[in-house]
Design a protein around this motif. Structure first.
Motif, PDB file in Angstrom:
ATOM      1  N   SER A  85      76.737  56.788  37.398  1.00  0.00           N
ATOM      2  CA  SER A  85      75.362  56.558  36.955  1.00  0.00           C
ATOM      3  C   SER A  85      75.212  56.778  35.457  1.00  0.00           C
ATOM      4  N   THR A  86      75.907  57.767  34.923  1.00  0.00           N
ATOM      5  CA  THR A  86      75.830  58.048  33.494  1.00  0.00           C
ATOM      6  C   THR A  86      76.389  56.891  32.671  1.00  0.00           C
ATOM      7  N   ILE A  87      77.439  56.280  33.151  1.00  0.00           N
ATOM      8  CA  ILE A  87      77.996  55.101  32.471  1.00  0.00           C
ATOM      9  C   ILE A  87      76.940  53.997  32.398  1.00  0.00           C
ATOM     10  N   TRP A  88      76.245  53.795  33.524  1.00  0.00           N
ATOM     11  CA  TRP A  88      75.204  52.753  33.571  1.00  0.00           C
ATOM     12  C   TRP A  88      74.060  53.070  32.615  1.00  0.00           C
ATOM     13  N   THR A  89      73.610  54.321  32.612  1.00  0.00           N
ATOM     14  CA  THR A  89      72.469  54.664  31.759  1.00  0.00           C
ATOM     15  C   THR A  89      72.839  54.618  30.278  1.00  0.00           C
ATOM     16  N   ARG A  90      74.067  54.958  29.950  1.00  0.00           N
ATOM     17  CA  ARG A  90      74.487  54.840  28.551  1.00  0.00           C
ATOM     18  C   ARG A  90      74.571  53.381  28.133  1.00  0.00           C
ATOM     19  N   PHE A  91      75.002  52.519  29.036  1.00  0.00           N
ATOM     20  CA  PHE A  91      75.023  51.084  28.751  1.00  0.00           C
ATOM     21  C   PHE A  91      73.603  50.573  28.552  1.00  0.00           C
ATOM     22  N   HIS A  92      72.673  51.042  29.380  1.00  0.00           N
ATOM     23  CA  HIS A  92      71.272  50.659  29.241  1.00  0.00           C
ATOM     24  C   HIS A  92      70.733  51.078  27.870  1.00  0.00           C
ATOM     25  N   ARG A  93      71.053  52.295  27.441  1.00  0.00           N
ATOM     26  CA  ARG A  93      70.583  52.769  26.132  1.00  0.00           C
ATOM     27  C   ARG A  93      71.150  51.900  25.021  1.00  0.00           C
ATOM     28  N   TRP A  94      72.426  51.541  25.124  1.00  0.00           N
ATOM     29  CA  TRP A  94      73.057  50.690  24.114  1.00  0.00           C
ATOM     30  C   TRP A  94      72.368  49.335  24.045  1.00  0.00           C
ATOM     31  N   CYS A  95      72.106  48.735  25.193  1.00  0.00           N
ATOM     32  CA  CYS A  95      71.431  47.427  25.220  1.00  0.00           C
ATOM     33  C   CYS A  95      70.033  47.522  24.620  1.00  0.00           C
ATOM     34  N   GLU A 130      66.946  56.569  31.313  1.00  0.00           N
ATOM     35  CA  GLU A 130      67.260  57.373  30.135  1.00  0.00           C
ATOM     36  C   GLU A 130      67.386  58.855  30.468  1.00  0.00           C
ATOM     37  N   LEU A 131      66.513  59.372  31.302  1.00  0.00           N
ATOM     38  CA  LEU A 131      66.516  60.812  31.588  1.00  0.00           C
ATOM     39  C   LEU A 131      67.712  61.227  32.435  1.00  0.00           C
ATOM     40  N   GLN A 132      68.324  60.286  33.141  1.00  0.00           N
ATOM     41  CA  GLN A 132      69.509  60.636  33.921  1.00  0.00           C
ATOM     42  C   GLN A 132      70.601  61.170  32.998  1.00  0.00           C
ATOM     43  N   GLY A 133      70.776  60.504  31.868  1.00  0.00           N
ATOM     44  CA  GLY A 133      71.777  60.971  30.916  1.00  0.00           C
ATOM     45  C   GLY A 133      71.274  62.090  30.030  1.00  0.00           C
ATOM     46  N   LEU A 134      70.020  61.998  29.624  1.00  0.00           N
ATOM     47  CA  LEU A 134      69.456  62.980  28.710  1.00  0.00           C
ATOM     48  C   LEU A 134      69.400  64.375  29.332  1.00  0.00           C
ATOM     49  N   LEU A 135      69.201  64.438  30.666  1.00  0.00           N
ATOM     50  CA  LEU A 135      69.098  65.726  31.360  1.00  0.00           C
ATOM     51  C   LEU A 135      70.382  66.094  32.108  1.00  0.00           C
ATOM     52  N   ASP A 136      71.477  65.419  31.784  1.00  0.00           N
ATOM     53  CA  ASP A 136      72.800  65.763  32.341  1.00  0.00           C
ATOM     54  C   ASP A 136      72.858  65.594  33.861  1.00  0.00           C
ATOM     55  N   GLY A 137      72.366  64.480  34.348  1.00  0.00           N
ATOM     56  CA  GLY A 137      72.511  64.172  35.770  1.00  0.00           C
ATOM     57  C   GLY A 137      71.667  65.016  36.692  1.00  0.00           C
ATOM     58  N   PRO A 138      70.362  65.051  36.493  1.00  0.00           N
ATOM     59  CA  PRO A 138      69.517  65.853  37.386  1.00  0.00           C
ATOM     60  C   PRO A 138      69.386  65.206  38.762  1.00  0.00           C
ATOM     61  N   ALA A 139      69.029  65.998  39.755  1.00  0.00           N
ATOM     62  CA  ALA A 139      68.650  65.449  41.057  1.00  0.00           C
ATOM     63  C   ALA A 139      67.244  64.874  40.898  1.00  0.00           C
TER      64      ALA A 139
END
Length: 226
Positions: A39-49, A83-92
């Motif tokens: 999921s973090t890979i996906w969210t970082r790709f989203h931020r880049w786009c 964005e918050l998935q990566g920003l908050l280090d993978g929260p539930a």
């Protein structure tokens, strides 16, 4: 130019997202940690786009705790859900049941550690939600909820859903409200616009406060950018 950027974003982001999303059940076979990394890979790709194609940048205001916390965020766009998935280090993440019931993907979301909320808010559903949240807390993870229940337009301040108070009482974690103004550049309808999206971490609300006080403090801080 704005529409050209939007079409380019949709072409690049959604084309690459398809294989990322459809393969997440494979990662889920290896446990929650693998799904979090996926999921973090996906969210970082989203931020880049968002940054490179759309010209959307983020600004962080305030500070977040170093220990796990219960985060309550304003919800104006899909942007912050990723964005918050990566920003908050993978929260539930507290997730509505309709998403959790999607075949294969819903199973992977549960493996990630999603906490399912039923909009009918029955007593049984509330107990299940609090049990799942407590299990996530026991693993040392933060919890993220969008307590207004759905996306709202800038300037709209609906009351918090009952699930927030139930989790606040049950988790006994420091609660951090997050204000977000994503709807100004990432509207529900119309093209996405270049600009800056601000995430403002509010003052920590300690556990154990009366429900009305906790809700008032969180609600006010979540809407601080409106």
């Amino acid at each position: 130019m704005i529409w050209l950027r939007n079409w380019a974003f949709m072409l690049v982001f959604y084309t690459i997202s398809v294989p990322i999303v459809v393969t997440v059940p494979i990662s889920a076979l290896f446990g929650s940690r693998a799904v979090i990394v996926h999921s973090t890979i996906w969210t970082r790709f989203h931020r880049w786009c968002a940054r490179v194609i759309l010209g959307v940048h983020i600004r962080i205001e305030g500070t977040r705790p170093t220990e796990p916390a219960f985060y309550a965020c304003k919800h104006q766009a899909m942007f912050e859900t990723l964005e918050l998935q990566g920003l908050l280090d993978g929260p539930a993440i507290v997730l509505k049941r309709e998403l959790a019931d999607i075949p294969a993907w819903g199973w992977a979301a549960r493996r990630y550690g999603a906490i399912v909320v039923d909009r009918e808010a029955s007593a049984k559903a509330m107990r299940n939600m609090m049990r799942e949240a407590s299990a996530a807390k026991a693993t040392g993870r933060s919890i993220l909820i969008f307590p207004e229940g759905t996306r709202v337009l800038p300037g709209e301040h609906p009351p918090l859903k009952p699930g927030f108070a139930g989790l606040y009482r049950a988790l006994k974690m420091p609660t951090v409200p997050i204000a977000c103004d994503s709807g100004l550049v990432w509207p529900k309808k119309g093209p996405k616009l270049p600009g800056v999206i601000t995430f403002r971490f509010g003052e920590v609300v300690p556990p154990g406060l009366p429900r009305e006080e906790a809700e008032q403090r969180v609600h006010a801080a979540m809407n601080a950018l409106d």
